[in-house]
Write an enzyme that holds these catalytic residues in place. Structure first.
Site, PDB file in Angstrom:
ATOM      1  N   CYS A 168      -6.555  -6.005   4.361  1.00  0.00           N
ATOM      2  CA  CYS A 168      -5.133  -5.637   4.350  1.00  0.00           C
ATOM      3  C   CYS A 168      -4.623  -5.227   5.722  1.00  0.00           C
ATOM      4  O   CYS A 168      -3.465  -4.847   5.868  1.00  0.00           O
ATOM      5  CB  CYS A 168      -4.895  -4.532   3.325  1.00  0.00           C
ATOM      6  SG  CYS A 168      -5.410  -5.033   1.672  1.00  0.00           S
ATOM      7  N   HIS A 308       1.115   2.798   5.306  1.00  0.00           N
ATOM      8  CA  HIS A 308       0.327   1.877   4.481  1.00  0.00           C
ATOM      9  C   HIS A 308       0.708   2.110   3.012  1.00  0.00           C
ATOM     10  O   HIS A 308       0.980   1.166   2.306  1.00  0.00           O
ATOM     11  CB  HIS A 308      -1.160   2.114   4.725  1.00  0.00           C
ATOM     12  CG  HIS A 308      -2.028   1.103   4.064  1.00  0.00           C
ATOM     13  ND1 HIS A 308      -1.940  -0.245   4.342  1.00  0.00           N
ATOM     14  CD2 HIS A 308      -3.009   1.227   3.127  1.00  0.00           C
ATOM     15  CE1 HIS A 308      -2.828  -0.913   3.609  1.00  0.00           C
ATOM     16  NE2 HIS A 308      -3.478  -0.042   2.863  1.00  0.00           N
ATOM     17  N   GLU A 319      -3.727   9.256   3.631  1.00  0.00           N
ATOM     18  CA  GLU A 319      -2.784   8.926   4.708  1.00  0.00           C
ATOM     19  C   GLU A 319      -1.933  10.157   5.057  1.00  0.00           C
ATOM     20  O   GLU A 319      -1.626  10.399   6.233  1.00  0.00           O
ATOM     21  CB  GLU A 319      -1.894   7.755   4.309  1.00  0.00           C
ATOM     22  CG  GLU A 319      -1.046   7.263   5.476  1.00  0.00           C
ATOM     23  CD  GLU A 319      -0.363   5.915   5.214  1.00  0.00           C
ATOM     24  OE1 GLU A 319      -0.380   5.444   4.067  1.00  0.00           O
ATOM     25  OE2 GLU A 319       0.184   5.342   6.178  1.00  0.00           O
ATOM     26  N   LYS A 340       6.130  -0.893   0.306  1.00  0.00           N
ATOM     27  CA  LYS A 340       5.351  -1.494  -0.789  1.00  0.00           C
ATOM     28  C   LYS A 340       5.884  -1.039  -2.146  1.00  0.00           C
ATOM     29  O   LYS A 340       5.601  -1.669  -3.168  1.00  0.00           O
ATOM     30  CB  LYS A 340       3.872  -1.106  -0.660  1.00  0.00           C
ATOM     31  CG  LYS A 340       3.147  -1.754   0.515  1.00  0.00           C
ATOM     32  CD  LYS A 340       1.661  -1.430   0.507  1.00  0.00           C
ATOM     33  CE  LYS A 340       0.904  -2.078   1.671  1.00  0.00           C
ATOM     34  NZ  LYS A 340       1.156  -1.423   2.967  1.00  0.00           N
ATOM     35  N   HIS A 345       2.001  -4.885  -2.728  1.00  0.00           N
ATOM     36  CA  HIS A 345       1.074  -4.930  -1.596  1.00  0.00           C
ATOM     37  C   HIS A 345       0.702  -6.384  -1.315  1.00  0.00           C
ATOM     38  O   HIS A 345       0.008  -7.022  -2.110  1.00  0.00           O
ATOM     39  CB  HIS A 345      -0.167  -4.110  -1.940  1.00  0.00           C
ATOM     40  CG  HIS A 345      -1.114  -3.921  -0.785  1.00  0.00           C
ATOM     41  ND1 HIS A 345      -0.927  -4.505   0.446  1.00  0.00           N
ATOM     42  CD2 HIS A 345      -2.261  -3.193  -0.686  1.00  0.00           C
ATOM     43  CE1 HIS A 345      -1.910  -4.166   1.245  1.00  0.00           C
ATOM     44  NE2 HIS A 345      -2.729  -3.365   0.586  1.00  0.00           N
ATOM     45  N   PHE A 404      -9.888  -2.792   3.293  1.00  0.00           N
ATOM     46  CA  PHE A 404     -11.246  -2.670   2.751  1.00  0.00           C
ATOM     47  C   PHE A 404     -12.251  -2.935   3.876  1.00  0.00           C
ATOM     48  O   PHE A 404     -12.036  -3.789   4.741  1.00  0.00           O
ATOM     49  CB  PHE A 404     -11.476  -3.679   1.634  1.00  0.00           C
ATOM     50  CG  PHE A 404     -10.836  -3.309   0.313  1.00  0.00           C
ATOM     51  CD1 PHE A 404     -10.176  -2.106   0.126  1.00  0.00           C
ATOM     52  CD2 PHE A 404     -10.909  -4.182  -0.776  1.00  0.00           C
ATOM     53  CE1 PHE A 404      -9.597  -1.774  -1.086  1.00  0.00           C
ATOM     54  CE2 PHE A 404     -10.339  -3.866  -1.998  1.00  0.00           C
ATOM     55  CZ  PHE A 404      -9.681  -2.665  -2.159  1.00  0.00           C
TER      56      PHE A 404
END
Length: 416
Positions: A168, A308, A319, A340, A345, A404
């Protein structure tokens, strides 16, 4: 920390967006300002037996507007989205690749997964009909670097050609590497960003098995709710976000309109877990610090962060912790939103889409909201620009991407 290496200035001159909110930059921007959700029931396949039946699908996309009809069958959907977004970015920038500049134009476009829909359909076709059923376009239609290849072929861009594949963070890393190429003189312009299209049985089933996705199937528009106490996972989306970056003086010389100046890029690794962020926010904090150091900008100069912010319980909390570690007392003065909440996402395309939104935010002085923010989470207590867009002067703005494998990327824009 002093900036290292050559440092030509870089301008953002074009933005091209294809997302669940619309086709083209203006349609996306109007939806973002209005706080509109692009999430709905899955129509790509029969998801009735799946625990997750919602997604952010691109609607009304006609690939024949960007690719010849004979070539469409050679490209899986993620390439087609990338071709569409590249068209809009170049049109927006008023930039043309010519025989004179072709060798100085880079194409850096990544995809987190590549052509999963084509893999699934080809596997089914060969399984049922035998090995002579393979399409000759199977491999070139699915490999993750082929959007960069196809865009370079269509427009004749002969500079560096690169694709990032970093989950991502793919889109952010692509733009960051393109920025470096221009800074260091390897190119004078770049077509760059991310693209993704994996709303398929395997991808939805796989993410659902990880319990990463929201299961708020009965109210899809309210499913992506970053930092809200009732958040239960992210919503998978698709699309592409492509930018045109140019060396500052060259852009000025041709009279280009500039969205912003790109002034910082940072990377970090969590070295912690395949999918979960470290609970103390170490990796995300270091990538923001690295980016500010790259730009020689102090934390208290930043006005806005496009976070994010995926809407997972742990990710949003971490975050928030990371922002507090980096910004200290200034953390509660920084406007933060997760777009998002409206787009879902977009995985490998998220960094490209969100950098495009960041450029629009800086240029127009309007911060898109975090929608579906209804019940505050006591552990997430910053200014998330809840539910309604906000007019504000934005001098410096960050875009965060975390992937990831613990791969992080962060980009910084300055208003012009």
């Amino acid at each position: 920390m002093p900036r290292r290496g050559p440092s030509r200035r870089v301008a953002v001159t074009g933005v091209g967006l294809v997302s669940p909110l619309g086709i083209g930059t203006q349609e996306n921007w109007e939806a973002l300002k209005a706080g509109k959700s692009g999430i709905g029931p899955i129509t790509r396949f029969d998801a009735s037996q799946y625990p997750v039946r919602i997604a952010g699908e691109v609607k009304g996309f006609d690939p024949s507007l960007y690719v010849s009809k004979k070539d469409i069958k050679k490209m899986d959907t993620f390439i087609l989205y990338g071709m569409g977004a590249s068209h809009y970015a170049l049109e927006d920038a008023g930039f043309r690749v010519t025989p004179e500049n072709a060798e100085r134009v880079a194409v850096v476009i990544g995809s987190g997964i590549g052509g999963l829909p084509l893999i699934e359909s080809q596997h089914r076709r060969v399984w049922e009909g035998g090995p002579d059923r393979f399409s000759p376009f199977f491999i070139p239609g699915l490999i993750a670097n082929m959007t960069a290849g196809q865009v370079s072929i269509k427009y004749g861009a002969k500079g560096p050609n690169l694709a990032t594949v970093t989950a991502c963070t793919t889109g952010a890393h692509a733009i960051g590497e393109a920025y470096r190429m221009i800074q260091y003189g390897d190119a004078d312009a770049a077509i760059t960003g991310g693209t993704e299209a994996v709303i398929t049985p395997l991808a939805v089933g796989g993410f659902a098995a990880m319990r990463a996705l929201s299961t708020r199937n009965d109210e899809p528009e309210r499913a992506s709710r970053p930092w809200d106490k009732g958040r239960d996972g992210f919503v998978i989306g698709e699309g592409a976000g492509i930018l045109v970056l140019e060396e500052w003086e060259a852009a000025k010389a041709r009279g280009a309109e500039m969205y912003a100046e790109m002034v910082g890029y940072g990377m970090s690794g969590d070295a912690y877990h395949i999918s979960a962020p470290s609970e103390d926010g170490d990796g995300p904090a270091r990538v923001m610090r690295n980016t500010l150091a790259d730009a020689e900008v102090n934390a208290d100069q930043v006005d806005y962060i496009n976070a994010h912010g995926t809407s997972t319980p742990m990710g949003d909390r971490v975050e928030t912790i990371a922002v507090k570690r980096v910004f200290g007392d200034h953390a509660k003065k920084v406007a933060i939103s997760s777009t998002k909440s409206m787009t879902g996402h977009l995985l490998g395309a998220a960094g490209g889409l969100e950098m495009g939104i960041l450029a629009l935010t800086v240029r127009h002085g309007v911060i898109p909201p975090t929608i579906n923010y209804e019940e505050p989470d006591p552990e997430c207590d910053l200014d998330y620009v809840p539910n309604t867009a906000r007019e504000a002067s934005v001098r410096y703005a960050l875009s965060n991407s975390f992937g990831f494998g613990g791969t992080n990327g962060c980009l910084l824009l300055k208003s012009v």
